[in-house]
Design an enzyme around this catalytic site. Structure first.
Site: not given
Ligand code: UDP
Length: 317
Positions: A36, A103, A77, A149, A15, A118, A65, A163
């Site tokens: 994915n 990643n 996101l 979550y 979205f 996000a 990645l 990081y």
């Protein structure tokens, strides 16, 4: 265009991803999108089929990645955000948030790219402070149905911090409830449920007594905030709350939706409140206002009308 950027978006067919990629392409940037299709449809890619500045890679951010070429900015996101969807496979959600974040940050370090994460108002859990400021540490159940979550996003913020301390330019946006076109009509969140139910003359499902509150931000406002945050000159880790500070009860939202569809015969029906459902939620956006000169502009009625138009169109396809 000399400030054209190469931008990676994970979760690009979701979205917010869809709305963001449209905005970035309209500004002339080159976008590489990753997804994915866990919580989105491959058909979404048809929207960008003729865009020469858009490239798609099917990938799962839980795996390292590998992307060829330069990347200037990464918007992370990728993660289902609707409670029934992210609770379907909790380990998937947890891994996407935690391993996926690592990643993405590794890739950013390799490429020298900026990252916008996000994050979410869910880091505040069922908040004991109201409205929620970024300095509030939250009230989260680590062993409940929402934990995959909430705790995943909290751990992701910690990854971002570490990081950032290693020199990666990371920015953390805490996104509050957002709605608008390109939400999947059956994604299970309250705005899409109510609109779909009202369109089908089904009763609107109020969980609990409907007195719980949320603050709903129209997606165009959110996307404007995300882009401003990413492009803020200089370091700005945040976290920054991005959301609409106007708060509604769920009953008030139901009234607004029904008022838009006076021909609907829907009434209200009450169902049990899901476990750990936050009672109140409203962002304090002073920090975003001060740092980014950003605040939402679209009111709930106007935003709901646009969302309704989109869902009507999707359901008629
Ligand atoms: N809700 C509801 N009826 C629905 C879907 C959701 O009353 O059909 C309530 C839900 O219990 C919560 C609020 O609406 O209090 C927002 O739910 P949503 O799933 O949209 O997002 P959340 O903010 O909980 O992540």
């Amino acid at each position: 265009m000399n400030n054209r950027k190469k931008i990676l978006i994970t979760g690009v067919t979701g979205f917010i991803g869809t709305n963001l990629v449209k905005e970035l392409l309209s500004r002339g940037h080159k976008v590489v999108g990753i997804d994915n299709f866990y919580a989105s449809s491959r058909e979404r890619l048809q929207l960008f089929a003729d865009e020469e500045n858009f490239r798609f890679l099917e990938a799962d951010i839980r795996n390292p990645l590998e992307i060829e070429g330069e990347i200037d900015q990464i918007y992370n996101l990728a993660c289902p955000a609707s409670p029934p969807v992210y609770q379907k496979e909790p380990l998937y959600t947890l891994e996407t948030n935690i391993m996926g974040m690592k990643n993405v940050l590794e890739l950013a370090e390799e490429k020298g790219a900026k990252v916008l994460q996000a994050s979410t108002s869910e880091v505040y859990g069922d908040p004991k402070k109201h409205p929620q400021k970024e300095t509030y540490w939250g009230n989260v159940n680590p062993v409940g149905p929402r934990s995959c979550y909430d705790e995943g996003k909290r751990a992701a913020e910690t990854f971002c911090l570490e990081y950032f301390n290693r020199g990666v330019d990371v920015r953390v946006a805490r996104i509050f409830n957002t709605y608008g076109p390109y939400m999947s009509p059956d994604d299970g969140r309250v705005v899409t449920n109510f609109i779909t139910q009202a369109l089908n003359d089904e009763d609107l499902t109020i969980y609990g007594d409907g007195e719980q509150t949320r603050s709903f931000c129209f997606v165009d406002d959110l996307v404007r905030g995300l882009v401003k945050f990413m492009n803020y000159e200089g370091e700005l880790f945040g976290p920054l709350n991005l959301g609409n500070p106007v708060e509604y009860t769920i009953l008030e939202l139901a009234d607004k939706v029904l008022a838009l569809l006076p021909e609907s015969s829907s009434e209200l029906t009450y169902e049990p409140l899901p476990e750990d459902d936050p009672q109140k939620r409203r962002p304090d956006i002073s920090r975003a206002k001060q740092k980014l000169s950003w605040q939402p502009e679209v009111g709930l009625e106007e935003g709901l009308k646009k969302t309704l138009q989109y869902i009507k169109y999707k359901c008629s396809e």
